[in-house]
Design a protein around this motif. Sequence first.
Motif, mmCIF file in Angstrom:
data_model
loop_
_atom_site.group_PDB
_atom_site.id
_atom_site.type_symbol
_atom_site.label_atom_id
_atom_site.label_comp_id
_atom_site.label_asym_id
_atom_site.label_seq_id
_atom_site.Cartn_x
_atom_site.Cartn_y
_atom_site.Cartn_z
ATOM 1 N N ARG A 2 45.162 37.802 19.998
ATOM 2 C CA ARG A 2 44.865 36.664 20.863
ATOM 3 C C ARG A 2 43.887 37.128 21.943
ATOM 4 O O ARG A 2 44.177 38.054 22.696
ATOM 5 C CB ARG A 2 46.137 36.143 21.506
ATOM 6 C CG ARG A 2 45.882 34.991 22.452
ATOM 7 C CD ARG A 2 47.149 34.483 23.062
ATOM 8 N NE ARG A 2 46.854 33.446 24.042
ATOM 9 C CZ ARG A 2 47.680 33.093 24.997
ATOM 10 N NH1 ARG A 2 48.868 33.666 25.108
ATOM 11 N NH2 ARG A 2 47.346 32.161 25.857
ATOM 12 N N THR A 3 42.743 36.480 22.018
ATOM 13 C CA THR A 3 41.720 36.846 22.989
ATOM 14 C C THR A 3 41.737 35.846 24.142
ATOM 15 O O THR A 3 41.516 34.651 23.940
ATOM 16 C CB THR A 3 40.328 36.860 22.329
ATOM 17 O OG1 THR A 3 40.350 37.800 21.244
ATOM 18 C CG2 THR A 3 39.259 37.251 23.327
ATOM 19 N N LEU A 4 42.022 36.351 25.327
ATOM 20 C CA LEU A 4 42.040 35.515 26.528
ATOM 21 C C LEU A 4 40.672 35.530 27.195
ATOM 22 O O LEU A 4 39.958 36.534 27.157
ATOM 23 C CB LEU A 4 43.101 36.019 27.505
ATOM 24 C CG LEU A 4 44.540 35.951 26.993
ATOM 25 C CD1 LEU A 4 45.475 36.673 27.947
ATOM 26 C CD2 LEU A 4 44.971 34.509 26.819
ATOM 27 N N SER A 5 40.318 34.432 27.820
ATOM 28 C CA SER A 5 39.018 34.292 28.481
ATOM 29 C C SER A 5 39.189 34.317 29.995
ATOM 30 O O SER A 5 40.316 34.255 30.512
ATOM 31 C CB SER A 5 38.372 32.965 28.064
ATOM 32 O OG SER A 5 39.134 31.886 28.602
ATOM 33 N N TRP A 6 38.065 34.344 30.692
ATOM 34 C CA TRP A 6 38.110 34.258 32.158
ATOM 35 C C TRP A 6 38.655 32.890 32.579
ATOM 36 O O TRP A 6 39.337 32.779 33.595
ATOM 37 C CB TRP A 6 36.724 34.525 32.755
ATOM 38 C CG TRP A 6 36.334 35.965 32.580
ATOM 39 C CD1 TRP A 6 35.397 36.466 31.723
ATOM 40 C CD2 TRP A 6 36.889 37.100 33.266
ATOM 41 N NE1 TRP A 6 35.337 37.834 31.828
ATOM 42 C CE2 TRP A 6 36.236 38.246 32.773
ATOM 43 C CE3 TRP A 6 37.874 37.264 34.238
ATOM 44 C CZ2 TRP A 6 36.540 39.541 33.229
ATOM 45 C CZ3 TRP A 6 38.175 38.549 34.693
ATOM 46 C CH2 TRP A 6 37.512 39.666 34.185
ATOM 47 N N ALA A 7 38.395 31.859 31.779
ATOM 48 C CA ALA A 7 38.963 30.536 32.074
ATOM 49 C C ALA A 7 40.483 30.569 31.945
ATOM 50 O O ALA A 7 41.192 29.929 32.736
ATOM 51 C CB ALA A 7 38.357 29.482 31.153
ATOM 52 N N ASP A 8 40.987 31.314 30.974
ATOM 53 C CA ASP A 8 42.441 31.483 30.841
ATOM 54 C C ASP A 8 43.011 32.180 32.077
ATOM 55 O O ASP A 8 44.086 31.821 32.558
ATOM 56 C CB ASP A 8 42.791 32.296 29.596
ATOM 57 C CG ASP A 8 42.449 31.598 28.299
ATOM 58 O OD1 ASP A 8 42.583 30.355 28.235
ATOM 59 O OD2 ASP A 8 42.043 32.295 27.349
ATOM 60 N N PRO A 109 40.608 39.406 29.367
ATOM 61 C CA PRO A 109 39.157 39.261 29.517
ATOM 62 C C PRO A 109 38.462 40.502 30.074
ATOM 63 O O PRO A 109 37.271 40.697 29.840
ATOM 64 C CB PRO A 109 38.993 38.068 30.463
ATOM 65 C CG PRO A 109 40.329 37.750 30.987
ATOM 66 C CD PRO A 109 41.345 38.398 30.114
ATOM 67 N N TRP A 110 39.164 41.343 30.782
ATOM 68 C CA TRP A 110 38.553 42.542 31.372
ATOM 69 C C TRP A 110 38.615 43.748 30.442
ATOM 70 O O TRP A 110 38.125 44.817 30.770
ATOM 71 C CB TRP A 110 39.222 42.885 32.705
ATOM 72 C CG TRP A 110 40.713 43.046 32.606
ATOM 73 C CD1 TRP A 110 41.401 44.161 32.233
ATOM 74 C CD2 TRP A 110 41.689 42.053 32.888
ATOM 75 N NE1 TRP A 110 42.746 43.923 32.253
ATOM 76 C CE2 TRP A 110 42.964 42.620 32.654
ATOM 77 C CE3 TRP A 110 41.630 40.710 33.313
ATOM 78 C CZ2 TRP A 110 44.158 41.927 32.840
ATOM 79 C CZ3 TRP A 110 42.815 40.032 33.491
ATOM 80 C CH2 TRP A 110 44.055 40.631 33.266
#
Length: 130
Positions: A2-8, A109-110
Amino acid sequence: MRTLSWADLDRALETALTRFESSRFSGVYGVPRGGLVLAVCLSHRLGIPLLEQPQAGCLVVDDIYETGQTVEPFRERSDITTVVWISKVPPLWWQALEIQPGHEWVLFPWENAAAANADELQYRASRTNG
């Protein structure tokens, strides 16, 4: 994975701000290394100091609760609040901004995707060989 984004991350921070809007913390401490980004963001958004060490009345943050190893040292500390962005199990003594049961690996995200893939392989191997 699962790839989380900066928006997440922004959504998780908004959840934390809503949850802790009436709380007064002495500061925020990020568990190295996963909790550091969250701690800096919450320090800014809550207008409280970023702490180098946990102290009474502080908020302790980490990115994920999977085995509990990184937050376990704070279990007996009734004078702090512990929160993780994602918990793989229902929270007991800690709080979670999101619960994601199961074994799906999470890429924050980082993080570097290639390094995260290597970390996942190493983690899974340690669970099957031990």
